[in-house]
Enzyme design. Structure first.
Site: not given
Ligand code: F6R
Length: 612
Positions: A2, A27, A73, A99-100, A485, A489, A492, A508, A607
């Site tokens: 949010c 957000r 969100w 937000n929360g 990773e 990517k 997501e 395995h 984010k």
């Molecule tokens: C993936 C992504 C998330 C963040 C995770 C942690 O692309 O962005 O997996 O890495 O939510 O977020 P931070 O680094 O802000 O603690």
């Protein structure tokens, strides 16, 4: 999660709020809404994005100079119009954005219902605004005092801003566990979840601390108090980034811009912290606690998501170079599993946003057990940065695309410096090797530039596999976290199921998945395990898997086996993730675009994950 924004001053609030919400949309983008006072309280809110909200507002009919806005969100209640913020109190006098999560909302709601309150949404936020109203009525007190009293009854996390029809010259804001920053202009104030909606108007900001609330008046005065009613005075800080950094700068998407920014972001993260020719590393945060760090029995690195992947690379680096045992923990698991943490442990918390709730909670736990906390964050002044005893900022600049890219590579740069600095003090690597790695690190950005130049070729590969339903990513050693990773990517942003595995683990279980429809991305740049990787490639080939291999320039063996090869420049093996991740980011980006996905705002994601 949010985004919240508020404005009070002499300008028209609506355009400021809308622009601010667009900047905060990363957000959360389940719904958006604004509340303004222009004689009356007017609320516009709608499920969907800020653009959808704009369709129901006629800006010419609004002339308010005070207002609040929210991009959601969803946590409590479906993402629909009804649950969108702002929420009104029963009298219609108070509008709130939040937000929360209010954890004890249901018992409060029950009590308020008994007292005759009616609820029009499924949210915890509507309960909070009515609790504030009830306190104001029963205590016959000012709004800010009612906010203080009500928040003392609340369990959970919040950043809130409240608009009061009875006092259109004042905003009241508060925070606990969710970020809030106040921008101070000339006789005007901005409030937001982060500085991005503010930077265009002023560089002067004050960060609210947890359990504090602010009363912001149109006459140019503001005051901050704790929820215990103690007056606070915070130093005004200067924002260091520019507006340009939060705009797309000619790129079609933030994600692509941020992938391309990696060479510069890494240079920024290293600047002033190392010199290859003089053979030194100076990480301010590290120096302060160097004895405790060098003598640590163990490092625990905790993080979530992409930051967890860079933590895993951190484990390899610190154990490899500094010979100190490292454990890597998902913050969400660590905080709840009663882990053994000792005073002699150093806990490194890695977070782009610096606001991730699970990582913050893991820090609190480790702090309670007297461990030293070292934060690696990107967002300056963020909660994790402030909760840490020491730390280093990654200086990647604002990362707006929801999928993390340049944050990942700068986190790796910082942790490489940490590992090297400890290694050199402890004498666990020869000075000559230390210098070689530093030179290579200084040169890494140009090698990333070279890798970025492969974009067109990667786009062609993306076109071939864009309709795949599954992908496997395989790597060994330093390339195993890169495989994880790369898979994250892809899933997501393109919604294709993808898994990352250590290449040798494939036999395995996952090998059963391989057939002519399965694209398998191999990260095959490791010199130390090259022959082993070649065998793994052969195993996939024998089962007709489609092989996309990231190899060093001039590789011949894997070229002969793979369907596609992506040749990247050679580097020190310990630095290879900084290069091998780049083609995987680009591959995911192009596939997602070709599938018509919104790469900057993938579905269901946000984010900054400020809820558990
Ligand atoms: C993936 C992504 C998330 C963040 C995770 C942690 O692309 O962005 O997996 O890495 O939510 O977020 P931070 O680094 O802000 O603690």
């Amino acid at each position: 999660m949010c985004g919240i924004v508020g404005y009070i001053g002499n300008k028209e609030a609506y355009p400021i709020l809308i622009k601010g919400l667009k900047r905060l949309e990363y957000r959360g983008y389940d719904s958006a809404g604004i509340a303004l006072i222009d004689g009356n309280m007017t609320i516009f809110k709608k499920a969907g994005k800020v653009n959808d909200l704009e369709t129901i507002v006629d800006p010419d009919k609004i002339a308010a100079t005070i207002g609040i806005g929210h991009t959601r969100w969803a946590t409590h209640g479906e993402p629909n119009d009804r649950n969108a913020h702002p929420h009104l109190s029963n009298s219609g006098d108070l509008a709130i954005i939040h937000n929360g999560i209010i954890e004890n909302y249901s018992s409060i709601k029950e009590e308020l219902t008994k007292r005759g309150y009616k609820f029009h949404s499924d949210t915890d936020t509507e309960v909070l605004v009515n609790l504030i109203e009830e306190v104001q009525k029963t205590e016959k007190t000012t709004l800010d005092n009612a906010v203080r009293i009500a928040l003392n009854e609340v369990v959970g996390a919040y950043a809130i801003v409240i608009l009061n029809l009875k006092n259109p010259d004042q905003l009241v804001a508060a925070r606990k566990g969710s970020p809030l920053v106040i921008g101070i202009g000339d006789d005007e104030f901005y409030i937001a979840s982060d500085a991005s909606p503010i930077i265009e108007y002023t560089k002067n900001v004050v960060y609210l601390d947890d359990q504090e609330y602010a009363v912001i008046n149109r006459d140019g005065n503001y005051s901050i108090r704790t929820l215990g009613n103690v007056e606070k005075s915070h130093e005004i800080q200067k924002l260091e980034f520019s507006l340009e950094l939060i705009e797309k700068g000619g790129f079609e998407h933030f994600m692509l811009k941020e992938i391309y920014e990696q060479p510069k972001a890494i240079e920024d993260s290293l600047r002033g912290r190392m010199s290859a020719s003089q053979g030194w590393i100076k990480l301010g945060g590290l120096n302060e606690y160097i004895n405790r760090i060098d003598n640590a029995d163990r490092f625990i690195i905790t993080a979530c998501g992409t930051s967890w992947h860079s933590s895993l690379i951190g484990e390899y680096l610190i154990e490899d170079l500094a010979r100190i045992p490292v454990e890597v923990e998902y913050a969400s698991e660590f905080r709840y599993r009663n882990p053994i943490i000792k005073e002699t442990d150093v806990v490194i918390a890695i977070s782009q946003s610096g606001e991730t709730a699970d990582t913050l909670a893991a820090i609190d736990l480790a702090k309670d057990r007297q461990a030293l906390i070292y934060g690696i964050c990107n967002v300056i002044g963020s909660s994790i940065a402030r909760a840490s005893h020491a730390g280093s900022y990654t200086h990647a600049g604002p990362e707006i695309g929801v999928a993390s890219t340049k944050a990942f590579s700068t986190q790796i740069s910082i942790i490489t410096l940490i590992a090297l600095q400890i290694a050199v003090v402890k004498g666990t690597i020869p000075t000559s090797k230390f210098r070689e790695i530093l030179y290579e690190l200084e040169n890494i950005s140009s090698k990333i530039e070279e890798t970025l130049a492969l974009d067109a070729q990667i786009k062609e590969i993306a076109a071939i596999y864009k309709d795949a339903t599954n992908f496997l990513y395989l790597g060994r050693g330093y390339n195993f976290p890169v495989a994880l990773e790369g898979a994250l990517k892809l899933k997501e942003i393109s919604y294709i199921h993808a898994e990352g595995y250590p290449a040798a683990e494939m036999k395995h279980g996952p090998i059963a998945l391989i057939d002519e429809n399965m694209p398998v991305v191999f990260l095959a740049t490791n010199k130390s395990a090259y022959d082993k990787i070649v065998s793994n490639v052969q195993e996939v080939k024998a089962r007709k898997g489609r092989i996309i291999a990231v190899v060093h320039k001039g590789d011949t063996q894997i070229r002969a086996l793979a369907d596609h090869i992506i040749e990247v420049p050679e580097t020190e093996e310990i630095l290879s993730p900084l290069i091998t991740i780049v083609p995987l980011q680009l591959l995911a980006y192009h596939i997602a675009i070709m599938r018509g996905c919104n790469v900057d705002q993938p579905r269901n994601l946000a984010k900054s994950v400020t809820v558990e």
